[in-house]
Motif scaffolding. Structure first.
Motif, mmCIF file in Angstrom:
data_model
loop_
_atom_site.group_PDB
_atom_site.id
_atom_site.type_symbol
_atom_site.label_atom_id
_atom_site.label_comp_id
_atom_site.label_asym_id
_atom_site.label_seq_id
_atom_site.Cartn_x
_atom_site.Cartn_y
_atom_site.Cartn_z
ATOM 1 N N PHE A 80 -13.477 -68.053 -42.757
ATOM 2 C CA PHE A 80 -13.343 -67.172 -43.922
ATOM 3 C C PHE A 80 -12.589 -65.919 -43.492
ATOM 4 N N LYS A 87 -13.322 -56.981 -31.656
ATOM 5 C CA LYS A 87 -13.373 -55.521 -31.685
ATOM 6 C C LYS A 87 -14.820 -55.045 -31.681
ATOM 7 N N HIS A 122 -17.683 -66.563 -40.291
ATOM 8 C CA HIS A 122 -17.423 -65.288 -40.957
ATOM 9 C C HIS A 122 -17.340 -64.177 -39.922
ATOM 10 N N PHE A 123 -16.464 -63.212 -40.167
ATOM 11 C CA PHE A 123 -16.413 -62.010 -39.332
ATOM 12 C C PHE A 123 -17.090 -60.883 -40.099
ATOM 13 N N LEU A 124 -18.122 -60.290 -39.493
ATOM 14 C CA LEU A 124 -18.958 -59.309 -40.204
ATOM 15 C C LEU A 124 -19.194 -58.082 -39.339
ATOM 16 N N LEU A 151 -17.651 -55.528 -34.576
ATOM 17 C CA LEU A 151 -17.519 -56.799 -35.309
ATOM 18 C C LEU A 151 -18.418 -57.843 -34.666
ATOM 19 N N GLN A 210 -4.657 -58.960 -33.783
ATOM 20 C CA GLN A 210 -4.656 -57.525 -33.510
ATOM 21 C C GLN A 210 -5.738 -56.811 -34.328
ATOM 22 N N ARG A 211 -5.986 -57.335 -35.537
ATOM 23 C CA ARG A 211 -6.997 -56.704 -36.400
ATOM 24 C C ARG A 211 -8.414 -57.092 -35.988
ATOM 25 N N LEU A 212 -8.570 -58.273 -35.417
ATOM 26 C CA LEU A 212 -9.922 -58.761 -35.089
ATOM 27 C C LEU A 212 -10.326 -58.486 -33.649
ATOM 28 N N PRO A 247 -11.599 -62.243 -43.648
ATOM 29 C CA PRO A 247 -12.194 -61.041 -44.230
ATOM 30 C C PRO A 247 -11.309 -60.474 -45.338
ATOM 31 N N ALA A 248 -11.935 -59.980 -46.384
ATOM 32 C CA ALA A 248 -11.177 -59.493 -47.540
ATOM 33 C C ALA A 248 -10.119 -58.480 -47.121
ATOM 34 N N GLN A 249 -10.455 -57.653 -46.120
ATOM 35 C CA GLN A 249 -9.508 -56.624 -45.708
ATOM 36 C C GLN A 249 -8.317 -57.179 -44.945
ATOM 37 N N LEU A 250 -8.375 -58.461 -44.555
ATOM 38 C CA LEU A 250 -7.258 -59.057 -43.827
ATOM 39 C C LEU A 250 -6.457 -60.023 -44.696
ATOM 40 N N LYS A 251 -6.841 -60.135 -45.960
ATOM 41 C CA LYS A 251 -6.113 -61.065 -46.830
ATOM 42 C C LYS A 251 -4.682 -60.604 -47.071
ATOM 43 N N GLU A 252 -4.410 -59.299 -46.803
ATOM 44 C CA GLU A 252 -3.029 -58.825 -46.924
ATOM 45 C C GLU A 252 -2.131 -59.547 -45.918
#
Lengths: 87, 161, 750
Positions: A5, A52, A79-81, A55, A43-45, A7-12
């Motif tokens: 899944f 990170k 999931h990443f939470l 996370l 890079q984001r995760l 993360p919503a913030q990475l859907k960009e």
């Protein structure tokens, strides 16, 4: 095959795609595959080769402390939470 | 460094002499000079009741009493409640009723509750709550403390009747 | 391990007297402040009078000359931790922030922030010396309210903190240190499907954990370089780690001796005094004890965040929820970190929402660094969601319990943050409300009302270790590392007793120091009875394995042929008891020592519902709680009195949060009520008996079905109380606390 899944913030980075199926042994490998398909994901995760700080990964609803080393052999969902502490 | 003052007193039935500075509270004397660390410091300004002791038969916050004030006085602390190797019914009821969690407020509650039952052997729930309102507990929500005081009242009544 | 039904248990579900009970009712139990040493020096900390200021200089020379002063330290005595981030058991901590909170470096960020410390012959001498320390401050404008701190032109606390949006940092430094965003389904479609949509805003004040025992630490930096610390903490291993990092020595040079602990509730995980006592001890060559005063506890240690929460819910006319939207801003206090993650993950955690978005912001402001407080983040957001839900029930003329039942999460429900719930007890808890005497009892009279609210907390697993030594008299000494804040020695001993077929009294539990037991995470996250319990059960199985082998020696057979039932080992008509075998252990083989370590990867998912009956005095705005019931899924209640105690204690803390507790700040950002007289926690005269109903839906991840219990009970009270106030007066209190002046004003304006 596990469903990652995004993360919503990475859907960009995924053009709005919410989840992808990945055949990977562990979370680190899954992130590498994600990054190949959606450059910038890793890079984001991750910081270096680790998740990170702050996370955590939840595999089939269970929070794992193993991060990128968490096995995905029988996993269905990843999931990443944010990490959760307690009082 | 200020000069120390000699004080003679009775604590838990034993005659005790100590030296203290004029600025030392009774709580400091008990804990630091006499090693009676059962009385606890939660606020040092009389709001929490964890340092409650009996002074001449009256429950007081020992952090609000100066050491020099207890010349000739009789003091009872939590260490003096159990007698001859046996717990007092209020102590036993607190254990059976799970009236403590962390236990830091427990010495003050025990002294205050024992004082209440000596003055009023049959307190109503309201009277228990009123008399223990000067003792703060953050763990239990007070339910099991009040019930344990009620249980101790019944038990003391049975043993005296 | 097999799961058993309740009536198969001999020990679980009974109420033995706690093992440390006699010590705690006679004053013998040793708490942190009770430790004494020869040559002990007493320390005091100088604290900032300003909420936000730059430290231009500190002159300690006059203080150092006071007779009886042994050492004076400032931040310059600490090594610079630079950019290191350490995982301290409950999540990552940036060490420069942790260190600067322990002793201000360059800037003070809240009134009460530590700037220097003194060790002397007595606290009185230390206080005299503190008064002679000259600190030259450049006073800066403080910012306190979370939304003010988010403004573009707000005073900036940190030049090096940027907004993190899941791995992407803002271009400019900001007080907003983190933005989180979650989404599920299609929010616009969800609200379009709704027949009714309600959106409301809620505020909560900063509140403190309020443990009665102030923070305390005694450190002895020995001549051989070993550092020993006696302290009050929820986690001795995390104190060891934090202190070693901050004073710059290897972990193995620090031993932490956990004393009895006078309450924590999340506030005794981060270090404050331990590294300071350590450096004072090194500098003075003596053991040094530091004890906080109550005002230092309020001004210098962790409150829980103040918050602003906006919740919007949509529902069909039959009550089916179609969509939810939440916007959450929490105080971080002086440094980044805090429960914004779980706050976002809990806001809709009780309800099955097909479409939702959640945005969360964690914001630095000039308050003490916030710390965990019982179900961190969940209470703030449940207060908002439950109130909006209650308003929907009112508008649609639906029973508030039925509305919750209709939308309650169950096994298979997907959470807004993504994962799917395993077996949980949310519906069972609501059914228990429905069947309760309280819910069905009439409540009559003017200005009286009843409120119902639901709450959730994850509960952690984390790591635990246990060792169990079998004594030749047939008893077992249990050594574990979870500091005991509420009877956990006994709830753990009971699980070992059940496993071995012994009585609780035949187990002797000990909480050990960091050199004497395997790594164990904090007593927090409602994890001890579950996770350390799991370790204890496994240590019991390890004992059984070894004893089976000894019985095989006795009977000259294969160990697999031996059956164990309760405390009896048997084979082909032969049998021997645990006690008899224990007595023969030194003859039959090696001493029997069971051990186990665990790292359960799970949350145990605790749901609770509370019913509150209140009466409001319209003349004064004072709310009296007439009756209160807490209902909760405990999975399996090991020691029911201690489960009830957690439910009752959490409920009353939540009642305090709802009705009275708050930090009052002056314009200069100074806390105006830093005492127990003015920070008004509930006394026993303020509350009724707290009734409890324990629901048991077993947790599949524990052999006895245990779920965490401690935190969930603080989640529903502010919502249940304010909903009850609404039903009593017609007024919704959307700002906490619903204190008499605030409620009186609302009644006047209604």
């Amino acid at each position: 095959m596990a469903t990652i899944f995004i993360p919503a913030q990475l859907k960009e980075l995924s053009s709005g795609i919410g989840h992808v199926d990945v055949a990977a042994d562990n979370v680190g490998e899954a992130i590498r595959q994600l990054d190949a398909r959606f450059p910038g994901m890793k890079q984001r995760l991750c910081a270096g080769d680790e998740l990170k700080p702050g996370l955590q990964v939840a595999i089939d609803g269970k929070m794992s402390s193993r991060g990128v080393l968490a096995k995905l052999d029988v996993a269905r969902e990843v999931h990443f939470l944010p990490v959760i502490g307690g009082g | 460094m200020s000069k120390k003052i000699h004080v003679t007193t009775t604590i838990n039935g034993e005659p005790i002499e100590f030296l203290c500075e004029a600025r030392h509270s009774l709580l400091e004397v008990l804990r630091d000079s006499l090693g009676l660390t059962g009385s606890k410091e939660g606020c040092n300004n009389g709001n929490c009741g964890a340092c409650t002791v009996m002074l001449n038969g009256v429950p007081v916050d020992s952090c609000l009493v100066l050491g020099v004030e207890v010349e000739g006085a009789t003091i009872e602390t939590v260490e003096g409640i159990a007698q001859n190797g046996e717990l007092h019914p209020i102590q036993q009821c607190f254990l059976e009723g799970a009236a403590l969690q962390c236990g830091i407020c427990t010495p003050g509650f025990l002294v205050a509750a024992k004082a209440l039952l000596e003055k009023n052997p049959h307190p109503s729930e309201e009277e228990i709550r009123f008399n223990l309102a000067g003792n703060l507990c953050r763990c239990t929500g007070y339910d099991k403390i009040v019930r344990s005081v009620q249980a101790a009242a019944s038990q003391l009544q049975e043993t005296t009747s | 391990m097999k799961a058993a039904t309740s009536d198969e248990y001999k020990i679980l579900g009974t109420r033995p007297i706690r093992h440390d009970g006699a010590d705690k009712v006679t004053g013998k139990a040793k708490y942190g402040a009770d430790v004494q040493f020869a040559n002990l020096a007493h320390g005091k900390i100088l604290r900032s009078p300003h909420a936000h200021a730059r430290i231009k200089s500190i002159d300690t020379s006059a203080a150092e000359k006071v007779p009886g002063v042994f050492a004076v330290i400032t931040a310059n005595d600490f090594p610079d931790p630079q950019d290191k981030i350490a995982d301290l058991g409950e999540g990552p901590v940036t060490l420069s922030h942790l260190g600067s909170n322990v002793m201000a470096r360059g800037k003070v960020l809240y009134k009460g922030h530590a700037v220097a410390a003194v060790a002397a012959t007595s606290t009185h001498v230390a206080e005299q010396a503190l008064n002679l320390i000259q600190v030259d401050y450049e006073i800066l404008e403080p910012v306190l309210w979370v939304l003010d701190a988010m403004a573009e032109d707000a005073p900036l606390l940190h030049e090096n903190v940027f907004t993190d949006s899941m791995g992407e940092a803002s271009e400019k430094p900001s007080n907003i240190e983190k933005h989180l965003h979650f989404e599920k389904g299609d929010i616009e479609q969800g609200f379009a499907e709704a027949d009714i949509v309600i959106e409301r805003e809620f505020k909560t004040a900063s509140v403190h954990q309020g443990y009665i025992e102030p923070h305390v630490a005694t450190a002895d930096w020995n001549e051989d370089g070993q550092l020993r610390i006696w302290t009050s903490t929820q986690g001795s291993f995390t104190v060891r780690h934090q202190t070693a990092e901050l004073v710059g020595i290897p972990l193995s040079r620090v031993t932490v001796y956990p004393c009895e602990i006078g309450g924590g509730f999340g506030g005794k995980i981060a270090v404050y005094l331990q590294p300071v006592a350590a450096l004072l001890s090194r500098k003075s060559g003596r053991p040094v004890k530091l004890v906080m005063q109550r005002d230092e506890v309020f001004e210098g240690t962790g409150p829980t965040p103040g918050s602003f929460v906006r919740v919007k819910l949509g529902a069909k006319n039959d009550g089916t929820l179609t969509a939810g939207k939440a916007w959450i801003a929490f105080d971080a206090g002086a440094f980044p970190g805090g429960p914004i993650g779980p706050g976002c993950m809990c806001v809709f955690s009780c309800y099955d929402l097909p479409h939702a978005t959640v945005d969360g912001y964690n914001v630095c402001n000039n308050k003490p660094k916030t710390q965990a407080y019982r179900a961190p983040g969940s209470t703030h957001v449940a207060y908002a969601t439950e109130n909006v839900l209650d308003e929907i029930a009112g508008e649609l003329d639906l029973d508030p319990l039925d509305l919750r039942l209709k939308n309650a999460v169950k096994e298979g429900s997907r959470r807004v943050d993504g994962p799917v719930y395993p077996e949980i007890g949310c519906v069972e808890v609501l059914e228990a409300v429905k069947n309760s005497e309280h819910w069905n009892a009439p409540l009559e009279g003017p200005y009286r009302g009843r409120g119902l609210a639901l709450g959730f907390w994850f509960n952690c697993g984390l790591k635990s270790s246990a060792t169990a030594n079998v004594n030749t008299d047939g008893t077992v000494t249990l050594i574990e590392g979870s500091t005991d804040i509420g009877g956990s020695r006994t709830s753990l001993a009971m699980q070992l007793a059940e496993t071995l077929g012994l009585t609780a009294e035949e187990i002797h539990p000990q909480v050990a120091d960091t050199d004497s037991v395997g790594y164990t995470d904090v007593t927090g996250g409602s994890r001890v009875t579950f996770a350390t319990g799991l370790a204890v059960c496994k240590a019991g199985e390890d004992i059984q394995k070894q004893m089976r082998q000894q019985a095989a020696v006795l009977w000259d057979c294969d160990a697999n042929e031996i059956e164990i039932s309760g405390s009896t080992f048997s084979r082909n008509g032969n049998s021997i008891s645990f006690q008899e075998l224990a007595a023969k252990q030194l003859q039959l083989g090696e001493p029997i020592v069971g051990r186990a370590t665990v790292a359960p990867d799970c949350s145990t998912n605790g749901f609770g519902a509370h019913i509150a009956d209140v009466e409001v005095d319209p003349e004064t705005g004072k709310t009296t709680v007439l009756r209160y019931t807490a209902i909760q899924d405990a999975g399996k209640a090991i020691h029911p009195s201690y489960v009830e105690g957690q439910m009752q204690g959490g409920a009353v803390q939540g009642i305090g949060w709802a009705l009275n507790e708050e930090y009052f700040f002056g314009d200069a950002g100074d806390m105006k009520n830093a005492s127990f007289l003015d920070y008004r926690m509930p006394t026993c005269l303020d509350v009724p008996m707290i009734e409890t109903i324990i629901v048991e839906v077993p947790n599949p991840d524990h052999p006895f079905g245990v779920r965490g219990v401690g935190e969930t009970p603080i989640v529903p009270p502010p919502a249940a109380i304010t909903i009850a106030i609404h039903n009593a007066t017609g007024v919704y209190m959307r700002e906490l606390p619903a204190s008499p002046p605030r409620l009186w004003k609302a009644l006047q304006e209604a």
